[in-house]
Design a protein around this motif. Structure first.
Motif, PDB file in Angstrom:
ATOM      1  N   ALA A 192       0.851  -1.189   0.000  1.00  0.00           N
ATOM      2  CA  ALA A 192       0.000   0.000   0.000  1.00  0.00           C
ATOM      3  C   ALA A 192       0.886   1.238   0.000  1.00  0.00           C
ATOM      4  CB  ALA A 192      -0.926   0.007   1.206  1.00  0.00           C
ATOM      5  N   LEU A 193       0.398   2.280  -0.653  1.00  0.00           N
ATOM      6  CA  LEU A 193       1.106   3.551  -0.731  1.00  0.00           C
ATOM      7  C   LEU A 193       0.332   4.584   0.069  1.00  0.00           C
ATOM      8  CD1 LEU A 193       3.443   5.202  -1.948  1.00  0.00           C
ATOM      9  CD2 LEU A 193       1.968   5.673  -3.923  1.00  0.00           C
ATOM     10  N   GLY A 194       1.026   5.240   0.984  1.00  0.00           N
ATOM     11  CA  GLY A 194       0.375   6.187   1.865  1.00  0.00           C
ATOM     12  C   GLY A 194       0.228   7.561   1.259  1.00  0.00           C
ATOM     13  N   ALA A 195      -0.597   8.372   1.930  1.00  0.00           N
ATOM     14  CA  ALA A 195      -0.830   9.738   1.499  1.00  0.00           C
ATOM     15  C   ALA A 195       0.247  10.665   2.051  1.00  0.00           C
ATOM     16  CB  ALA A 195      -2.206  10.206   1.966  1.00  0.00           C
ATOM     17  N   GLN A 196       0.482  11.753   1.324  1.00  0.00           N
ATOM     18  CA  GLN A 196       1.289  12.868   1.814  1.00  0.00           C
ATOM     19  C   GLN A 196       0.393  14.105   1.746  1.00  0.00           C
ATOM     20  OE1 GLN A 196       4.714  13.646   3.108  1.00  0.00           O
ATOM     21  NE2 GLN A 196       3.239  15.283   3.503  1.00  0.00           N
ATOM     22  N   LEU A 197      -0.322  14.365   2.841  1.00  0.00           N
ATOM     23  CA  LEU A 197      -1.272  15.467   2.852  1.00  0.00           C
ATOM     24  C   LEU A 197      -0.536  16.800   2.896  1.00  0.00           C
ATOM     25  CD1 LEU A 197      -3.966  14.117   5.339  1.00  0.00           C
ATOM     26  CD2 LEU A 197      -3.855  13.862   2.844  1.00  0.00           C
ATOM     27  N   THR A 198      -1.091  17.791   2.198  1.00  0.00           N
ATOM     28  CA  THR A 198      -0.513  19.124   2.228  1.00  0.00           C
ATOM     29  C   THR A 198      -0.963  19.847   3.494  1.00  0.00           C
ATOM     30  OG1 THR A 198      -2.324  20.237   1.084  1.00  0.00           O
ATOM     31  CG2 THR A 198      -0.686  19.135  -0.280  1.00  0.00           C
ATOM     32  N   SER A 199      -0.224  20.864   3.850  1.00  0.00           N
ATOM     33  CA  SER A 199      -0.487  21.534   5.121  1.00  0.00           C
ATOM     34  C   SER A 199      -1.815  22.273   5.130  1.00  0.00           C
ATOM     35  CB  SER A 199       0.649  22.515   5.445  1.00  0.00           C
ATOM     36  OG  SER A 199       0.834  23.432   4.370  1.00  0.00           O
ATOM     37  N   GLY A 200      -2.322  22.695   3.987  1.00  0.00           N
ATOM     38  CA  GLY A 200      -3.552  23.476   3.975  1.00  0.00           C
ATOM     39  C   GLY A 200      -4.747  22.751   3.403  1.00  0.00           C
ATOM     40  N   THR A 201      -4.636  21.462   3.163  1.00  0.00           N
ATOM     41  CA  THR A 201      -5.714  20.741   2.502  1.00  0.00           C
ATOM     42  C   THR A 201      -6.930  20.577   3.407  1.00  0.00           C
ATOM     43  OG1 THR A 201      -6.294  18.683   1.341  1.00  0.00           O
ATOM     44  CG2 THR A 201      -4.776  18.491   3.199  1.00  0.00           C
ATOM     45  N   PRO A 202      -8.121  20.586   2.842  1.00  0.00           N
ATOM     46  CA  PRO A 202      -9.308  20.268   3.637  1.00  0.00           C
ATOM     47  C   PRO A 202      -9.409  18.793   3.993  1.00  0.00           C
ATOM     48  CG  PRO A 202      -9.906  20.668   1.339  1.00  0.00           C
ATOM     49  CD  PRO A 202      -8.468  21.039   1.483  1.00  0.00           C
ATOM     50  N   VAL A 203      -8.584  17.949   3.372  1.00  0.00           N
ATOM     51  CA  VAL A 203      -8.539  16.529   3.737  1.00  0.00           C
ATOM     52  C   VAL A 203      -7.768  16.394   5.044  1.00  0.00           C
ATOM     53  CG1 VAL A 203      -7.743  14.237   3.063  1.00  0.00           C
ATOM     54  CG2 VAL A 203      -8.653  15.801   1.326  1.00  0.00           C
ATOM     55  N   LYS A 204      -8.388  15.832   6.053  1.00  0.00           N
ATOM     56  CA  LYS A 204      -7.758  15.723   7.373  1.00  0.00           C
ATOM     57  C   LYS A 204      -7.430  14.290   7.762  1.00  0.00           C
ATOM     58  CE  LYS A 204      -8.222  20.130   7.684  1.00  0.00           C
ATOM     59  NZ  LYS A 204      -7.028  20.968   7.372  1.00  0.00           N
ATOM     60  N   GLN A 205      -8.042  13.322   7.083  1.00  0.00           N
ATOM     61  CA  GLN A 205      -7.829  11.926   7.445  1.00  0.00           C
ATOM     62  C   GLN A 205      -6.669  11.330   6.652  1.00  0.00           C
ATOM     63  OE1 GLN A 205     -10.553  13.280   6.160  1.00  0.00           O
ATOM     64  NE2 GLN A 205     -12.407  12.745   7.302  1.00  0.00           N
ATOM     65  N   SER A 206      -5.757  10.672   7.333  1.00  0.00           N
ATOM     66  CA  SER A 206      -4.681   9.972   6.634  1.00  0.00           C
ATOM     67  C   SER A 206      -5.220   8.666   6.063  1.00  0.00           C
ATOM     68  CB  SER A 206      -3.525   9.689   7.590  1.00  0.00           C
ATOM     69  OG  SER A 206      -2.442   9.127   6.883  1.00  0.00           O
ATOM     70  N   PHE A 207      -4.617   8.183   4.999  1.00  0.00           N
ATOM     71  CA  PHE A 207      -5.094   6.968   4.349  1.00  0.00           C
ATOM     72  C   PHE A 207      -3.968   6.384   3.517  1.00  0.00           C
ATOM     73  CE2 PHE A 207      -6.038  10.606   1.689  1.00  0.00           C
ATOM     74  CZ  PHE A 207      -5.550  10.230   0.450  1.00  0.00           C
ATOM     75  N   SER A 208      -4.166   5.196   3.016  1.00  0.00           N
ATOM     76  CA  SER A 208      -3.245   4.563   2.074  1.00  0.00           C
ATOM     77  C   SER A 208      -4.064   3.752   1.086  1.00  0.00           C
ATOM     78  CB  SER A 208      -2.226   3.672   2.794  1.00  0.00           C
ATOM     79  OG  SER A 208      -2.883   2.608   3.462  1.00  0.00           O
ATOM     80  N   TYR A 209      -3.465   3.477  -0.078  1.00  0.00           N
ATOM     81  CA  TYR A 209      -4.148   2.739  -1.138  1.00  0.00           C
ATOM     82  C   TYR A 209      -3.321   1.526  -1.558  1.00  0.00           C
ATOM     83  CZ  TYR A 209      -7.202   6.789  -2.177  1.00  0.00           C
ATOM     84  OH  TYR A 209      -8.117   7.808  -2.126  1.00  0.00           O
ATOM     85  N   THR A 210      -4.019   0.424  -1.828  1.00  0.00           N
ATOM     86  CA  THR A 210      -3.413  -0.684  -2.545  1.00  0.00           C
ATOM     87  C   THR A 210      -3.404  -0.343  -4.037  1.00  0.00           C
ATOM     88  OG1 THR A 210      -5.519  -1.818  -2.916  1.00  0.00           O
ATOM     89  CG2 THR A 210      -4.351  -2.312  -0.849  1.00  0.00           C
TER      90      THR A 210
END
Length: 702
Positions: A192-210
């Motif tokens: 699985a590849l994880g997320a790298q969220l940006t500092s100002g994004t409205p996305v707050k939940q971390s996640f990963s994808y197969t």
């Protein structure tokens, strides 16, 4: 329907509710204009329609490698969406490096640097769409089909402009085999590849994808936006000859493979329009001559300077910064700002005449080979009909056999169950009888034996037919040499792949046969054009032979012209169209002096139909010009040939032919994934003269 799915669909529908439906504004090179209802001719004329979706690995890949196609689509009022697979966080240092650049190094902060790149992209898109980089965006967090979240940005002033951020981790290296990357995920080196969220994004939940979740997520984005044109990077750029390293960034290459898989899944859905795919070259542009004229390049770099935050003004209100300062040292990139190239789909030989007056045109829609046909000179076009079999790559080549049957060639990519199964092959289908149905696809395979280093980088095919009806297929292989495979007898099997040499071949080879029956094959390099020519109709090819032609922008067109073959190509740095006549009366091809045939600059391949030429102008729209031999029939200021420009953007390359009965016909595939044609019955066409402007229109009435 699950609650999660309902919430996600509701959010997307809210985001997309302001999108304009129906006919979009059209580009004429001087701003935006709506078609006039007062004129019946204007109402019938082809205009820019459809929906375009770009998918790139990093923020800036679109600006570097897909512009000016991107800006022209935006300026035409077309619905435009761009999807960014990774956050492009790099080392997390938003600093410019280079002489006279004295910005202090910021502490490493990948989330902040990724946010700065987002800010720069939003500014560049706002500038392209409104002229104001500060034009505001609505930013929303939306659940994805893969179980994660994406940020969707809508330009408030132009709500049909959307940016979609998947925010996956980038490889952080051009070609090192980092497991936590799109490459590692594709090849099974990470689960699985994880997320790298940006500092100002409205996305707050971390996640990963197969791997499958990435494909499912992108396929679902396609289902929501329903594009008619998908623009994507090159999934098989190949390797450098001198060191065997990947030509392009691994994220570009493997990101494009994920899009291939997602597009294949999306094609199985039913509630969608037809769609085409256009592939773009990336880092390869560094080693090749520039394709854009100075004015178009300047405009392209202007948007890159906005993205690079070159003026360092705090216009965006973000503590992360308002752009990518790494780009500030080289806002034009490494020659990227002066070029745009298609890695597939440059063939201009996808239309052919079967029985007299019966035309056939081919293009890849929905990953399948589509065809249109016209029953006679005054008949109506019908189609598209799709041949069975998925996985077809952009581009097609069609030839007529002596009995009037048509054979269509292309390449097909097989994704396979395992990473090592990914491969590309040349395939063809032939009509069972003249004007009849097509038989099953047959494969000619590939001269490559493995894709371990990206060696599925074969070109599209050029095809020649001799007097007996035997077909020979020419391709550029991954080592950038010429390869050929020929039938042993008409309608018979093909022999083995033969090596014809050459070095540094670029793009697709072209072939034509002169009036004496001698075959010519040409291929561009980064510095000149090489030739392979028969001295007599039945003799073996000789080559590679030097032509001493100057560098070109790579795409070539070739057409019979009396006792020789006329070549058309564009001049680097201006995009002006040039031509020369090549004859085969000597051991080395004899070429006439290079003459200008194009006036205003443009880019991409040029279709040839007897006296009629068609190609992409600097505005991106399809233009035409009439020719008599090597001389234009219409001249502008200073004797330059005068192009008649339409108001329609298109994908791929034009195709044309001079029919046996006399008319010259041209065809292009519009951004709406529909066939558009123009025909002139006059062999002395004078575009721009009163009453003779070629009218592009939908081939099939809607």
């Amino acid at each position: 329907m699950s609650l999660h799915r309902s919430i996600r669909l509701a959010a997307l529908l809210t985001v997309l509710s302001a999108v304009v439906s129906g006919v979009m504004a059209v580009a004429d090179g001087h701003g935006t204009r709506q078609p006039s209802a007062a004129s019946e001719t204007a109402a019938r004329a082809s205009v820019t329609e459809g929906s375009v979706l770009h998918v790139v690995a990093h923020p800036d890949d679109d600006l570097f490698f897909m512009n000016p196609d991107l800006s022209r689509s935006i300026q035409a009022g077309t619905r435009v969406t761009t999807v960014y697979l990774t956050s492009g966080e790099s080392d997390g240092r938003n600093e410019a490096r280079g002489p006279h650049l004295k910005d202090p190094a910021r502490p490493a902060d990948r989330a902040a640097f990724a946010e700065a790149r987002q800010n720069g992209i939003r500014g560049a898109y706002a500038q392209m769409a409104t002229g104001d980089r500060t034009s505001p965006w609505q930013r929303t967090s939306v659940p994805t089909a893969g179980g994660g979240y994406m940020e969707v940005d809508v330009l408030v002033a132009k709500p049909h402009i959307n940016l979609v951020w998947l925010q996956l981790r980038e490889a952080r290296s051009i070609d090192a085999e980092t497991p936590d990357s799109l490459r590692g995920l594709w090849n099974g080196n990470t689960a699985a590849l994880g997320a790298q969220l940006t500092s100002g994004t409205p996305v707050k939940q971390s996640f990963s994808y197969t791997k499958d979740q990435v494909i499912r997520t992108v396929a679902d984005v396609l289902e929501q936006y329903k594009p008619t044109t998908i623009r994507v990077q090159d999934p098989t750029p190949g390797t450098w000859a001198d060191n065997g390293r990947l030509i392009d960034h691994q994220d570009h290459m493997y990101g494009a493979r994920f899009i291939q898989a997602a597009s294949e899944r999306y094609a199985k859905s039913t509630d969608r329009p037809h769609f085409s795919v256009q592939n773009y070259s990336g880092y390869l542009n560094t080693s090749l001559p520039p394709t854009l004229d100075p004015q178009t390049a300047e405009e392209k770099v202007r948007y890159l300077k906005t993205y690079a935050w070159l003026d360092h003004q705090e216009w965006c209100g973000s503590p992360a910064g308002c752009g990518d300062r790494k780009t500030a040292a080289k806002p034009a990139g490494y020659g990227w700002g002066q070029s745009i190239r298609y890695s597939r789909g440059d063939s201009t030989s996808w239309m052919a005449e079967g029985t007299p007056g019966r035309l056939w045109a081919f293009a890849v829609l929905d990953g399948r080979m589509a065809y249109w046909s016209r029953s006679g000179p005054r008949g109506e076009w019908r189609g598209p009909d799709l041949l069975p079999g998925a996985g077809m790559d952009p581009g097609a080549t069609a030839v007529r056999l002596p009995d009037g049957r048509i054979a269509v060639f292309g390449t097909r990519t097989t994704l396979g169950a395992e990473p090592q199964d990914y491969a590309r092959a040349v395939v063809f289908a032939t009509q069972v009888s003249p004007d009849g149905a097509f038989g099953p696809w047959q494969t000619l395979g590939t001269p490559e034996t493995t894709d371990a280093a990206g060696t599925s980088a074969i070109s599209g095919p050029a095809v020649a037919v001799d007097r007996t009806g035997r077909m020979t297929v020419y391709i550029r292989d991954a080592k950038r040499t010429l390869r050929a495979r020929a039938q042993t007898a008409p309608d018979g099997p093909f022999g083995a792949w033969q090596a014809w040499g050459g070095t540094d071949l670029q793009g697709e080879p072209v072939t034509a046969t002169d009036a004496a029956g001698r075959r010519h094959v040409y291929a561009a390099t980064g510095k000149t054009v090489l030739a392979w020519i028969q001295q007599t109709p039945d003799s073996p090819l000789k080559g590679p032979l030097p032509t001493k032609l100057p560098p070109t922008t790579v795409p070539l067109s070739a057409a019979p012209d009396g006792e020789g073959v006329r070549l058309f190509f564009r001049r680097p740095g201006s995009g002006a169209l040039s031509t020369t006549l090549a004859t085969a009366d000597a051991p080395v091809p004899d070429l006439s002096p290079v003459a200008e045939a194009g006036g205003r600059g443009g880019y991409g391949a040029v279709g040839v139909a007897g006296p009629l030429l068609a190609g992409r102008g600097s505005t991106g729209t399809i233009g035409t010009v009439g020719m008599t031999g090597a001389t234009s029939t219409t001249t502008g200021t200073g004797g330059s040939p005068l192009w008649s420009e339409s108001r329609m953007l298109y994908t791929g390359a034009p195709a044309g032919l001079a029919e046996a009965a006399g008319p010259a016909s041209m065809a292009v595939l519009g951004l709406d994934a529909d066939l558009h044609v123009t025909t002139t019955a006059s062999p002395t066409l004078r575009p721009g003269a009163p009453g003779t402007r070629p009218l592009w229109h939908h081939a099939v009435r809607h």
